[in-house]
Scaffold this motif. Structure first.
Motif, PDB file in Angstrom:
ATOM      1  N   THR A 126      29.660  59.187 -33.468  1.00 58.10           N
ATOM      2  CA  THR A 126      28.986  58.243 -32.739  1.00 58.10           C
ATOM      3  C   THR A 126      27.518  59.181 -32.576  1.00 58.10           C
ATOM      4  O   THR A 126      26.535  58.354 -32.762  1.00 58.10           O
ATOM      5  CB  THR A 126      29.519  58.239 -31.301  1.00 58.10           C
ATOM      6  OG1 THR A 126      30.819  57.439 -31.211  1.00 58.10           O
ATOM      7  CG2 THR A 126      28.442  57.640 -30.408  1.00 58.10           C
ATOM      8  N   ALA A 127      27.652  60.489 -32.463  1.00 56.49           N
ATOM      9  CA  ALA A 127      26.178  61.045 -32.481  1.00 56.49           C
ATOM     10  C   ALA A 127      25.582  61.416 -33.486  1.00 56.49           C
ATOM     11  O   ALA A 127      24.069  61.041 -33.686  1.00 56.49           O
ATOM     12  CB  ALA A 127      26.475  62.480 -31.672  1.00 56.49           C
ATOM     13  N   ALA A 128      26.347  61.040 -34.863  1.00 58.73           N
ATOM     14  CA  ALA A 128      25.572  61.463 -36.140  1.00 58.73           C
ATOM     15  C   ALA A 128      24.944  60.069 -36.528  1.00 58.73           C
ATOM     16  O   ALA A 128      23.815  59.848 -36.971  1.00 58.73           O
ATOM     17  CB  ALA A 128      26.691  61.731 -37.120  1.00 58.73           C
ATOM     18  N   SER A 129      25.790  58.913 -36.103  1.00 59.95           N
ATOM     19  CA  SER A 129      25.380  57.760 -36.546  1.00 59.95           C
ATOM     20  C   SER A 129      23.986  57.506 -35.584  1.00 59.95           C
ATOM     21  O   SER A 129      22.902  56.787 -36.048  1.00 59.95           O
ATOM     22  CB  SER A 129      26.355  56.516 -36.268  1.00 59.95           C
ATOM     23  OG  SER A 129      25.683  55.303 -36.522  1.00 59.95           O
ATOM     24  N   LEU A 130      24.013  57.963 -34.310  1.00 55.19           N
ATOM     25  CA  LEU A 130      23.011  57.551 -33.418  1.00 55.19           C
ATOM     26  C   LEU A 130      21.752  58.345 -33.827  1.00 55.19           C
ATOM     27  O   LEU A 130      20.597  57.742 -33.983  1.00 55.19           O
ATOM     28  CB  LEU A 130      23.333  57.835 -32.278  1.00 55.19           C
ATOM     29  CG  LEU A 130      22.074  57.678 -30.755  1.00 55.19           C
ATOM     30  CD1 LEU A 130      21.812  56.178 -30.781  1.00 55.19           C
ATOM     31  CD2 LEU A 130      22.704  58.065 -29.707  1.00 55.19           C
ATOM     32  N   SER A 131      21.834  59.470 -34.317  1.00 59.46           N
ATOM     33  CA  SER A 131      20.981  60.414 -34.780  1.00 59.46           C
ATOM     34  C   SER A 131      20.120  59.812 -36.082  1.00 59.46           C
ATOM     35  O   SER A 131      18.900  59.971 -36.123  1.00 59.46           O
ATOM     36  CB  SER A 131      21.395  61.921 -35.174  1.00 59.46           C
ATOM     37  OG  SER A 131      21.983  62.326 -33.934  1.00 59.46           O
ATOM     38  N   LEU A 132      20.815  59.521 -36.742  1.00 55.98           N
ATOM     39  CA  LEU A 132      20.410  58.707 -37.936  1.00 55.98           C
ATOM     40  C   LEU A 132      19.595  57.541 -37.655  1.00 55.98           C
ATOM     41  O   LEU A 132      18.238  57.313 -38.157  1.00 55.98           O
ATOM     42  CB  LEU A 132      21.278  58.351 -38.835  1.00 55.98           C
ATOM     43  CG  LEU A 132      22.109  59.334 -39.950  1.00 55.98           C
ATOM     44  CD1 LEU A 132      23.355  58.790 -40.824  1.00 55.98           C
ATOM     45  CD2 LEU A 132      21.035  60.118 -40.737  1.00 55.98           C
ATOM     46  N   LYS A 133      19.789  56.762 -36.694  1.00 53.82           N
ATOM     47  CA  LYS A 133      19.199  55.631 -36.426  1.00 53.82           C
ATOM     48  C   LYS A 133      18.013  55.942 -35.458  1.00 53.82           C
ATOM     49  O   LYS A 133      16.775  55.462 -35.696  1.00 53.82           O
ATOM     50  CB  LYS A 133      19.988  54.715 -35.284  1.00 53.82           C
ATOM     51  CG  LYS A 133      21.330  53.964 -35.981  1.00 53.82           C
ATOM     52  CD  LYS A 133      22.331  53.387 -35.280  1.00 53.82           C
ATOM     53  CE  LYS A 133      23.528  52.790 -35.923  1.00 53.82           C
ATOM     54  NZ  LYS A 133      24.493  52.268 -35.065  1.00 53.82           N
ATOM     55  N   ILE A 134      17.938  57.076 -34.602  1.00 50.43           N
ATOM     56  CA  ILE A 134      16.864  57.492 -34.027  1.00 50.43           C
ATOM     57  C   ILE A 134      15.820  58.080 -34.955  1.00 50.43           C
ATOM     58  O   ILE A 134      14.686  57.755 -34.891  1.00 50.43           O
ATOM     59  CB  ILE A 134      17.288  58.523 -32.868  1.00 50.43           C
ATOM     60  CG1 ILE A 134      18.134  57.967 -31.708  1.00 50.43           C
ATOM     61  CG2 ILE A 134      16.052  59.317 -32.279  1.00 50.43           C
ATOM     62  CD1 ILE A 134      18.446  58.892 -30.781  1.00 50.43           C
ATOM     63  N   LEU A 135      16.338  58.824 -35.936  1.00 48.10           N
ATOM     64  CA  LEU A 135      15.404  59.445 -37.040  1.00 48.10           C
ATOM     65  C   LEU A 135      14.722  58.418 -37.868  1.00 48.10           C
ATOM     66  O   LEU A 135      13.207  58.070 -37.762  1.00 48.10           O
ATOM     67  CB  LEU A 135      16.130  60.556 -37.898  1.00 48.10           C
ATOM     68  CG  LEU A 135      15.068  61.025 -39.070  1.00 48.10           C
ATOM     69  CD1 LEU A 135      14.086  61.701 -38.233  1.00 48.10           C
ATOM     70  CD2 LEU A 135      16.017  62.103 -39.619  1.00 48.10           C
ATOM     71  N   GLY A 136      15.722  57.349 -38.252  1.00 47.80           N
ATOM     72  CA  GLY A 136      14.831  56.222 -38.924  1.00 47.80           C
ATOM     73  C   GLY A 136      14.032  55.560 -38.245  1.00 47.80           C
ATOM     74  O   GLY A 136      12.812  55.115 -38.563  1.00 47.80           O
ATOM     75  N   GLY A 137      14.227  55.126 -36.930  1.00 43.00           N
ATOM     76  CA  GLY A 137      13.459  54.468 -36.057  1.00 43.00           C
ATOM     77  C   GLY A 137      12.137  55.007 -35.592  1.00 43.00           C
ATOM     78  O   GLY A 137      11.209  54.433 -35.592  1.00 43.00           O
ATOM     79  N   PHE A 138      12.353  56.381 -35.418  1.00 40.55           N
ATOM     80  CA  PHE A 138      11.073  57.161 -35.015  1.00 40.55           C
ATOM     81  C   PHE A 138       9.942  57.345 -36.151  1.00 40.55           C
ATOM     82  O   PHE A 138       8.996  57.206 -35.991  1.00 40.55           O
ATOM     83  CB  PHE A 138      11.404  58.464 -34.547  1.00 40.55           C
ATOM     84  CG  PHE A 138      10.577  59.307 -33.786  1.00 40.55           C
ATOM     85  CD1 PHE A 138       9.758  58.503 -32.882  1.00 40.55           C
ATOM     86  CD2 PHE A 138      10.145  60.576 -34.278  1.00 40.55           C
ATOM     87  CE1 PHE A 138       8.632  59.184 -31.999  1.00 40.55           C
ATOM     88  CE2 PHE A 138       8.977  61.178 -33.565  1.00 40.55           C
ATOM     89  CZ  PHE A 138       8.423  60.396 -32.443  1.00 40.55           C
ATOM     90  N   LEU A 139      10.560  57.219 -37.453  1.00 41.07           N
ATOM     91  CA  LEU A 139       9.731  57.201 -38.910  1.00 41.07           C
ATOM     92  C   LEU A 139       8.967  55.886 -38.677  1.00 41.07           C
ATOM     93  O   LEU A 139       7.746  56.060 -38.755  1.00 41.07           O
ATOM     94  CB  LEU A 139      10.623  57.347 -39.972  1.00 41.07           C
ATOM     95  CG  LEU A 139      10.869  58.730 -40.228  1.00 41.07           C
ATOM     96  CD1 LEU A 139      12.218  58.869 -41.292  1.00 41.07           C
ATOM     97  CD2 LEU A 139       9.883  59.460 -41.030  1.00 41.07           C
ATOM     98  N   LEU A 140       9.546  54.901 -38.398  1.00 42.83           N
ATOM     99  CA  LEU A 140       8.947  53.563 -38.301  1.00 42.83           C
ATOM    100  C   LEU A 140       8.075  53.578 -37.266  1.00 42.83           C
ATOM    101  O   LEU A 140       6.808  52.888 -37.205  1.00 42.83           O
ATOM    102  CB  LEU A 140      10.162  52.409 -38.128  1.00 42.83           C
ATOM    103  CG  LEU A 140      10.964  52.074 -39.308  1.00 42.83           C
ATOM    104  CD1 LEU A 140      11.883  51.168 -39.090  1.00 42.83           C
ATOM    105  CD2 LEU A 140      10.261  51.852 -40.457  1.00 42.83           C
ATOM    106  N   LEU A 141       8.571  54.016 -35.954  1.00 42.44           N
ATOM    107  CA  LEU A 141       7.665  54.074 -34.739  1.00 42.44           C
ATOM    108  C   LEU A 141       6.393  54.851 -35.032  1.00 42.44           C
ATOM    109  O   LEU A 141       5.182  54.159 -34.578  1.00 42.44           O
ATOM    110  CB  LEU A 141       8.268  54.382 -33.662  1.00 42.44           C
ATOM    111  CG  LEU A 141       7.647  54.206 -32.275  1.00 42.44           C
ATOM    112  CD1 LEU A 141       7.092  53.067 -31.882  1.00 42.44           C
ATOM    113  CD2 LEU A 141       8.443  55.111 -30.994  1.00 42.44           C
TER     114      LEU A 141
END
Length: 247
Positions: A126-141
């Protein structure tokens, strides 16, 4: 009944194919060493080009976000095709010379701290998947808010989309390996330009980060360069130890 603590073991030691499980930590250590060495070679930035761009993004975001945390402004981020980058920010802080010193240190040291969080997140799907989503989303943001170079407008969201694709479309064990690999890359990004850590000048840009630290925090630039190099290595080693510690 699930054995207590098993849910916190690294994903690579729970769900990866046996051959990947055996090689997981070995590959991560080898990748860290190889990346560090290649970045010191003239062609290293091109061999590791996507990670060179990611390392620059980590570094410049460290400067800008620290300026924001201290009450200043993060005005823009420029990343160029040769792998270099510039963060433009304004500092407003009541900490006196410590504030600018912290902003200068956040470029080299912000990424290893972020990398440690990524490595620790790999112990739970759960934490690993969420971390990837946060990192990818923050790159876009970050592209929408701060990136102001034409190359950055293409490269940074592309990296973000690739990371989001991994988070959304790959098996659990691969997501675990990806978050660990990106965590290692963040930790060793301090060594992206090792000579820069031990340089007083940053060329046309003026003073290096360590020279800025000397200016505001008094001790010589080579002291700060050595301290950050050692601290980044300790953060990487300790994060891997915790991530792979037996339960």
């Amino acid at each position: 009944m699930r054995e207590p603590g098993k849910e916190f073991q690294p994903l690579l030691t729970k769900e990866a194919p046996p051959e990947v499980e055996r090689m997981g930590l070995t590959w991560l250590i080898a990748a860290a060493i190889a990346t560090t060495i290649l970045w010191q070679l003239p062609t290293g930035n091109y061999i590791l080009y996507p990670f060179t761009i990611l390392a620059t993004w980590f570094h410049e975001m460290g400067h800008g976000l620290m300026a924001l945390m201290l009450g200043g402004n993060f005005q823009k981020l420029e990343i160029f095709g040769n792998g270099s980058g510039v963060a433009t920010y304004a500092i407003r802080t009541s900490l006196g010379p410590i504030g600018p010193g912290l902003v200068a240190a956040a470029g080299p040291m912000g990424p290893p701290i972020a990398g440690a969080f990524l490595l620790l997140a790999s112990r739970s799907f759960t934490a690993a998947s969420l971390s990837l989503k946060i990192l990818g989303g923050f790159l876009l943001l970050s592209t929408l808010i701060w990136v102001r170079s034409s190359f950055g407008f293409v490269a940074i969201p592309l990296l973000g989309l690739i990371i989001l694709l991994i988070a959304l479309r790959t098996p659990r064990w691969l997501q675990g390996f990806a978050v660990q690999f990106l965590g290692v890359q963040a930790c060793v990004s301090t060594y992206h330009q090792l000579d820069y850590l031990f340089s007083y000048s940053a060329g046309p840009l003026g003073l290096s980060d360590t020279a800025q630290m000397q200016r505001y925090l008094l001790l010589p630039y080579w002291f700060w360069g050595g301290l950050m190099a050692i601290a980044s290595l300790i953060i990487l080693v300790q994060s891997l130890r915790v991530a792979y510690r037996s339960q």
